[in-house]
Design a protein around this motif. Structure first.
Motif, PDB file in Angstrom:
ATOM      1  N   TYR A 512      51.968  29.088  28.155  1.00 46.89           N
ATOM      2  CA  TYR A 512      52.117  30.429  28.736  1.00 46.89           C
ATOM      3  C   TYR A 512      53.338  31.090  28.113  1.00 46.89           C
ATOM      4  O   TYR A 512      54.435  30.505  28.086  1.00 46.89           O
ATOM      5  CB  TYR A 512      52.298  30.323  30.251  1.00 46.89           C
ATOM      6  CG  TYR A 512      52.397  31.644  30.975  1.00 46.89           C
ATOM      7  CD1 TYR A 512      51.391  32.595  30.887  1.00 46.89           C
ATOM      8  CD2 TYR A 512      53.503  31.933  31.778  1.00 46.89           C
ATOM      9  CE1 TYR A 512      51.469  33.789  31.567  1.00 46.89           C
ATOM     10  CE2 TYR A 512      53.590  33.125  32.478  1.00 46.89           C
ATOM     11  CZ  TYR A 512      52.575  34.061  32.365  1.00 46.89           C
ATOM     12  OH  TYR A 512      52.663  35.250  33.028  1.00 46.89           O
ATOM     13  N   GLY A 513      53.138  32.297  27.576  1.00 45.44           N
ATOM     14  CA  GLY A 513      54.263  32.983  26.942  1.00 45.44           C
ATOM     15  C   GLY A 513      53.864  34.304  26.312  1.00 45.44           C
ATOM     16  O   GLY A 513      52.819  34.881  26.656  1.00 45.44           O
ATOM     17  N   ARG A 514      54.726  34.795  25.412  1.00 42.67           N
ATOM     18  CA  ARG A 514      54.492  36.086  24.753  1.00 42.67           C
ATOM     19  C   ARG A 514      53.140  36.072  24.035  1.00 42.67           C
ATOM     20  O   ARG A 514      52.794  35.101  23.351  1.00 42.67           O
ATOM     21  CB  ARG A 514      55.580  36.360  23.722  1.00 42.67           C
ATOM     22  CG  ARG A 514      56.974  36.580  24.294  1.00 42.67           C
ATOM     23  CD  ARG A 514      57.985  36.714  23.165  1.00 42.67           C
ATOM     24  NE  ARG A 514      57.653  37.814  22.280  1.00 42.67           N
ATOM     25  CZ  ARG A 514      58.203  39.039  22.344  1.00 42.67           C
ATOM     26  NH1 ARG A 514      59.131  39.289  23.260  1.00 42.67           N
ATOM     27  NH2 ARG A 514      57.850  39.977  21.508  1.00 42.67           N
ATOM     28  N   ALA A 515      52.396  37.161  24.166  1.00 42.68           N
ATOM     29  CA  ALA A 515      51.056  37.228  23.582  1.00 42.68           C
ATOM     30  C   ALA A 515      51.075  37.121  22.067  1.00 42.68           C
ATOM     31  O   ALA A 515      50.068  36.750  21.455  1.00 42.68           O
ATOM     32  CB  ALA A 515      50.373  38.535  24.010  1.00 42.68           C
ATOM     33  N   ASP A 516      52.238  37.459  21.438  1.00 46.19           N
ATOM     34  CA  ASP A 516      52.315  37.411  19.979  1.00 46.19           C
ATOM     35  C   ASP A 516      52.974  36.121  19.471  1.00 46.19           C
ATOM     36  O   ASP A 516      53.352  36.028  18.304  1.00 46.19           O
ATOM     37  CB  ASP A 516      53.099  38.617  19.445  1.00 46.19           C
ATOM     38  CG  ASP A 516      54.521  38.679  20.004  1.00 46.19           C
ATOM     39  OD1 ASP A 516      54.837  37.883  20.911  1.00 46.19           O
ATOM     40  OD2 ASP A 516      55.304  39.531  19.536  1.00 46.19           O
ATOM     41  N   ALA A 517      53.104  35.102  20.336  1.00 46.15           N
ATOM     42  CA  ALA A 517      53.804  33.873  19.927  1.00 46.15           C
ATOM     43  C   ALA A 517      53.079  32.639  20.448  1.00 46.15           C
ATOM     44  O   ALA A 517      53.685  31.708  20.968  1.00 46.15           O
ATOM     45  CB  ALA A 517      55.240  33.899  20.442  1.00 46.15           C
ATOM     46  N   GLU A 518      51.766  32.597  20.280  1.00 47.55           N
ATOM     47  CA  GLU A 518      50.977  31.513  20.859  1.00 47.55           C
ATOM     48  C   GLU A 518      51.479  30.134  20.455  1.00 47.55           C
ATOM     49  O   GLU A 518      51.743  29.873  19.283  1.00 47.55           O
ATOM     50  CB  GLU A 518      49.504  31.664  20.465  1.00 47.55           C
ATOM     51  CG  GLU A 518      48.814  32.813  21.174  1.00 47.55           C
ATOM     52  CD  GLU A 518      47.328  32.899  20.851  1.00 47.55           C
ATOM     53  OE1 GLU A 518      46.806  31.962  20.216  1.00 47.55           O
ATOM     54  OE2 GLU A 518      46.699  33.902  21.224  1.00 47.55           O
ATOM     55  N   TRP A 519      51.598  29.253  21.463  1.00 45.43           N
ATOM     56  CA  TRP A 519      51.989  27.845  21.335  1.00 45.43           C
ATOM     57  C   TRP A 519      53.459  27.637  20.970  1.00 45.43           C
ATOM     58  O   TRP A 519      53.903  26.499  20.812  1.00 45.43           O
ATOM     59  CB  TRP A 519      51.095  27.086  20.340  1.00 45.43           C
ATOM     60  CG  TRP A 519      49.633  27.218  20.655  1.00 45.43           C
ATOM     61  CD1 TRP A 519      48.705  27.887  19.937  1.00 45.43           C
ATOM     62  CD2 TRP A 519      48.941  26.680  21.793  1.00 45.43           C
ATOM     63  NE1 TRP A 519      47.478  27.806  20.528  1.00 45.43           N
ATOM     64  CE2 TRP A 519      47.585  27.070  21.672  1.00 45.43           C
ATOM     65  CE3 TRP A 519      49.333  25.901  22.889  1.00 45.43           C
ATOM     66  CZ2 TRP A 519      46.626  26.716  22.609  1.00 45.43           C
ATOM     67  CZ3 TRP A 519      48.372  25.551  23.813  1.00 45.43           C
ATOM     68  CH2 TRP A 519      47.040  25.952  23.681  1.00 45.43           C
ATOM     69  N   ASP A 520      54.218  28.720  20.845  1.00 47.24           N
ATOM     70  CA  ASP A 520      55.650  28.602  20.532  1.00 47.24           C
ATOM     71  C   ASP A 520      56.406  28.350  21.843  1.00 47.24           C
ATOM     72  O   ASP A 520      56.347  29.153  22.775  1.00 47.24           O
ATOM     73  CB  ASP A 520      56.138  29.893  19.874  1.00 47.24           C
ATOM     74  CG  ASP A 520      57.567  29.770  19.356  1.00 47.24           C
ATOM     75  OD1 ASP A 520      58.304  28.864  19.792  1.00 47.24           O
ATOM     76  OD2 ASP A 520      57.957  30.607  18.507  1.00 47.24           O
ATOM     77  N   THR A 521      57.123  27.235  21.910  1.00 43.83           N
ATOM     78  CA  THR A 521      57.827  26.885  23.151  1.00 43.83           C
ATOM     79  C   THR A 521      59.333  27.071  23.031  1.00 43.83           C
ATOM     80  O   THR A 521      60.098  26.541  23.845  1.00 43.83           O
ATOM     81  CB  THR A 521      57.523  25.423  23.544  1.00 43.83           C
ATOM     82  OG1 THR A 521      57.871  24.561  22.457  1.00 43.83           O
ATOM     83  CG2 THR A 521      56.064  25.234  23.897  1.00 43.83           C
ATOM     84  N   SER A 522      59.770  27.812  22.018  1.00 45.70           N
ATOM     85  CA  SER A 522      61.204  28.064  21.912  1.00 45.70           C
ATOM     86  C   SER A 522      61.636  29.062  22.983  1.00 45.70           C
ATOM     87  O   SER A 522      60.822  29.795  23.545  1.00 45.70           O
ATOM     88  CB  SER A 522      61.564  28.571  20.513  1.00 45.70           C
ATOM     89  OG  SER A 522      60.832  29.745  20.199  1.00 45.70           O
ATOM     90  N   GLU A 523      62.945  29.088  23.265  1.00 44.89           N
ATOM     91  CA  GLU A 523      63.476  29.909  24.351  1.00 44.89           C
ATOM     92  C   GLU A 523      63.112  31.373  24.164  1.00 44.89           C
ATOM     93  O   GLU A 523      63.246  31.942  23.084  1.00 44.89           O
ATOM     94  CB  GLU A 523      64.997  29.755  24.423  1.00 44.89           C
ATOM     95  CG  GLU A 523      65.614  30.425  25.644  1.00 44.89           C
ATOM     96  CD  GLU A 523      67.093  30.126  25.767  1.00 44.89           C
ATOM     97  OE1 GLU A 523      67.715  30.661  26.699  1.00 44.89           O
ATOM     98  OE2 GLU A 523      67.618  29.363  24.928  1.00 44.89           O
ATOM     99  N   GLY A 524      62.626  31.993  25.250  1.00 45.08           N
ATOM    100  CA  GLY A 524      62.257  33.400  25.224  1.00 45.08           C
ATOM    101  C   GLY A 524      60.892  33.661  24.647  1.00 45.08           C
ATOM    102  O   GLY A 524      60.464  34.807  24.548  1.00 45.08           O
ATOM    103  N   ARG A 525      60.172  32.581  24.253  1.00 45.54           N
ATOM    104  CA  ARG A 525      58.857  32.765  23.632  1.00 45.54           C
ATOM    105  C   ARG A 525      57.723  32.230  24.523  1.00 45.54           C
ATOM    106  O   ARG A 525      56.744  32.936  24.755  1.00 45.54           O
ATOM    107  CB  ARG A 525      58.803  32.043  22.280  1.00 45.54           C
ATOM    108  CG  ARG A 525      59.959  32.356  21.365  1.00 45.54           C
ATOM    109  CD  ARG A 525      59.771  33.684  20.684  1.00 45.54           C
ATOM    110  NE  ARG A 525      58.840  33.600  19.577  1.00 45.54           N
ATOM    111  CZ  ARG A 525      58.508  34.649  18.814  1.00 45.54           C
ATOM    112  NH1 ARG A 525      59.011  35.846  19.078  1.00 45.54           N
ATOM    113  NH2 ARG A 525      57.664  34.513  17.820  1.00 45.54           N
ATOM    114  N   GLY A 526      57.857  30.997  25.005  1.00 38.36           N
ATOM    115  CA  GLY A 526      56.786  30.457  25.831  1.00 38.36           C
ATOM    116  C   GLY A 526      57.115  29.059  26.327  1.00 38.36           C
ATOM    117  O   GLY A 526      58.129  28.473  25.951  1.00 38.36           O
ATOM    118  N   ILE A 527      56.248  28.523  27.200  1.00 34.06           N
ATOM    119  CA  ILE A 527      56.476  27.203  27.782  1.00 34.06           C
ATOM    120  C   ILE A 527      55.156  26.429  27.839  1.00 34.06           C
ATOM    121  O   ILE A 527      54.074  27.024  27.922  1.00 34.06           O
ATOM    122  CB  ILE A 527      57.072  27.295  29.210  1.00 34.06           C
ATOM    123  CG1 ILE A 527      56.167  28.155  30.111  1.00 34.06           C
ATOM    124  CG2 ILE A 527      58.475  27.838  29.179  1.00 34.06           C
ATOM    125  CD1 ILE A 527      56.621  28.210  31.555  1.00 34.06           C
TER     126      ILE A 527
END
Length: 587
Positions: A512-527
């Motif tokens: 779950y995270g920014r729609a333009d950063a799929e699967w990215d778990t870095s801070e501020g992007r997704g988890i």
């Protein structure tokens, strides 16, 4: 009864702390005199006859006679499961008839090392022939740069050893004792040909016969009913023998078996320290050739913690022989068959044969509801075959290009020796599935390189093998029928959800995270929200993209929930999502 099989010394001790021990020489000699050397404990475990010098610890019995030494572990802890402890080797003259060392591919590049091998046997015994030296160190190198093997013969028996790290033991302990031992089977059953549930386990009887008679006539010309009794009156029966990944069947004399009742089990014991896999065996007794239904590896393991696992290869192969492929557990749950290696965790059975892998979930946790676990896809040909891309080291033009395949298209990946594909044993190769997926997710190309994967086999050129789902190998995206499906649910779209009728076991991962950063778990992007999604489905709740459910990993940005689902065959019930694309799951 024991005669000259009496021992010079016998010590029963803790494996971890040899000071916790007791001298059992007199007890062992008494047992040999009473029961004979072949089965000196009369099928009783070591603690039962020797006492327990180290309560709660694993123990070993060490027996010596002259320069010979034997070690026995407790039954169920590395020792014989049937408690048949055999001391007969202590009175065997350890000498081979012939020994050659040379190229595995070209027998003309070989040396006669018979005298040297017999000297080594006198010095070290058959359990550690070379004294932990590699074969080249002992015999020289008759075929530089080629794979070599040591071939030993004694009477009609033959045994082969390969170099350490190249098919032989990595620890350089070359154990050739099988050349001198009475052959043994791991499992034997005498059953009805029409209904294998009607029968008897005859493992102990077969091993006693093999100790008393040569394997080429192990029943001493007696028919099967005479030896084993009749477990299925009026029905045609067969004897099934299984050992070290090999199986053979025998029928009754006059009913497909040999007219003279000479049952020949030699084929089970030919060869050396490499198992025959996927070969064809001629079944003595006049029956037709049968494709060996042997799997290479089977592991029953925790889904969340792969370290909590147990190797069940032998058990799976025995079940195949007993019950066939299409229902190899006979409608029993996996825990019931294999035990529970990870209590409280969800588990899966992973079965590998040649270049195919099958995974089964527990029947109650996403596996087949009727408990019919079917291995037939491992043996199918044609349209069900998976595609494998092979990338060679130092060939810069052989790569898996960036952007051509998604990580979801990867079934598995491996890096190692080109002659040992998919073998993850020491010095052969390593599993790199997650690393390859990680490279593809990062938009990088994949090539065979030690810099990317470390070096599993120093000094040897290596290859990367990447197995793709069929559509992915043709350049298409994986579909619900051929690979994982990714469901995308955007924030604030209340009508789009993953319905609670989808099983939690079908979820491979979730983010779950920014729609333009799929699967990215870095801070501020997704988890990563895999466990949260599974918990919601287990609780019977629908899943949607919402901060109230997952917290907010990227304040102020529009967010998306991505859920990667396995193929529908691995999901219980109907996996439904309120979206036309996601309904591919039940197409």
């Amino acid at each position: 009864a024991g005669g000259d099989a009496h021992v010079d010394s016998a010590v029963y001790a803790s494996k971890a702390d040899p000071s916790m021990m007791q001298d059992v020489t007199d007890i062992v000699n008494s047992l040999v005199a009473e029961n004979g050397a072949h089965n000196f404990t009369a099928r009783r475990d070591l603690n039962a006859v020797l006492g327990d010098p180290a309560g709660g610890e694993e123990k070993v019995l060490i027996v010596t006679k002259g320069h010979l030494r034997m070690e026995f572990l407790e039954s169920g802890k590395g020792g014989p499961s049937d408690c048949l402890y055999d001391l007969s080797l202590l009175k065997v003259d350890h000498a081979v008839d012939t020994a050659t060392y040379g190229s595995a591919a070209d027998a003309s590049k070989s040396l006669d090392v018979t005298d040297l091998v017999n000297d080594l046997l006198a010095r070290h015994g058959p359990w550690n022939l070379t004294g932990r030296q590699d074969l080249n160190d002992v015999f020289g190198d008759p075929a530089s740069g080629e794979e070599k093997k040591l071939v030993l013969t004694r009477g009609s028996r033959k045994f082969e050893c390969f170099e350490a790290g190249r098919g032989g033991p990595a620890e350089k302990v070359f154990d050739v004792a099988k050349l001198f031992q009475a052959p043994r089977v791991d499992w034997a059953a005498y059953v009805s040909r029409a209904d294998t549930s009607e029968g008897a386990d005859v493992t102990a009887i077969v091993n006693d016969l093999l100790a008393a008679n040569p394997p080429h006539d192990f029943t001493a010309r007696q028919d099967l009913n005479e030896v084993f009794g009749d477990p299925a009156l009026g029905e045609e029966k067969k004897l099934v023998l299984f050992t070290e990944g090999r199986a053979v069947e025998f029928f009754e004399a006059g009913k497909g078996g040999p007219d003279g009742s000479q049952y020949n089990a030699s084929v089970l014991f030919e060869g050396g320290d490499r198992r025959l896999q996927g070969t064809r065996l001629q079944k003595d007794g006049g029956s037709t050739d049968r494709q060996q239904l042997v799997v290479d590896r089977a592991v029953y393991m925790s889904i969340d913690d792969p370290s909590r696992a147990q190797d069940v290869t032998t058990e799976v192969n025995e079940l195949i022989v007993r019950h066939g492929l299409d229902d190899f557990t006979a409608r029993r749950e996996l825990n019931e068959v294999f035990g529970d290696p990870a209590w409280g965790d969800e588990k899966k059975l992973v079965v590998v044969r040649v270049q195919k892998t099958l995974e089964f979930l527990e029947a109650s946790k996403g596996g087949p509801r009727d408990r019919q676990f079917n291995l037939e896809p491992l043996y199918s040909q044609g349209e069900d075959e998976q595609y494998v891309v092979v990338l060679a080291e130092f060939e810069e033009d052989t790569v898996l290009p960036k952007g051509q395949h998604s990580d979801a298209s990867i079934r598995r990946a491996w890096y190692g020796r080109p002659d040992a594909k998919w073998d993850t044993s020491e010095g052969k190769g390593m599993d790199i599935t997650e690393k390859v997926k990680e490279l593809l997710r990062a938009g990088q190309e994949v090539r065979a390189s030690n810099e990317l994967f470390t070096d599993p086999a120093p000094g040897v050129s290596k290859v990367v093998c990447v197995e793709l789902f069929r559509e992915a190998a043709r350049g298409d995206a994986p579909t619900a029928q051929t690979g994982p499906l990714i469901v995308r649910l955007d924030e604030y779209e209340e009508e789009r959800l993953l319905a609670s009728t989808c099983c939690d076991a079908s979820v491979l991962r979730a983010w779950y995270g920014r729609a333009d950063a799929e699967w990215d778990t870095s801070e501020g992007r997704g988890i990563d929200v895999t466990e949260e999604v599974k918990q919601l489905l287990r609780a019977g709740e629908d899943v949607r993209a919402a901060n109230e459910i997952f917290t907010d990993p990227a304040p102020g940005a529009r967010k998306r929930l991505c859920v990667e689902l396995c193929r529908p065959v691995e999901c219980t019930g109907e996996a439904k999502v309120a979206d036309e694309v996601n309904n591919q799951l039940v197409a």
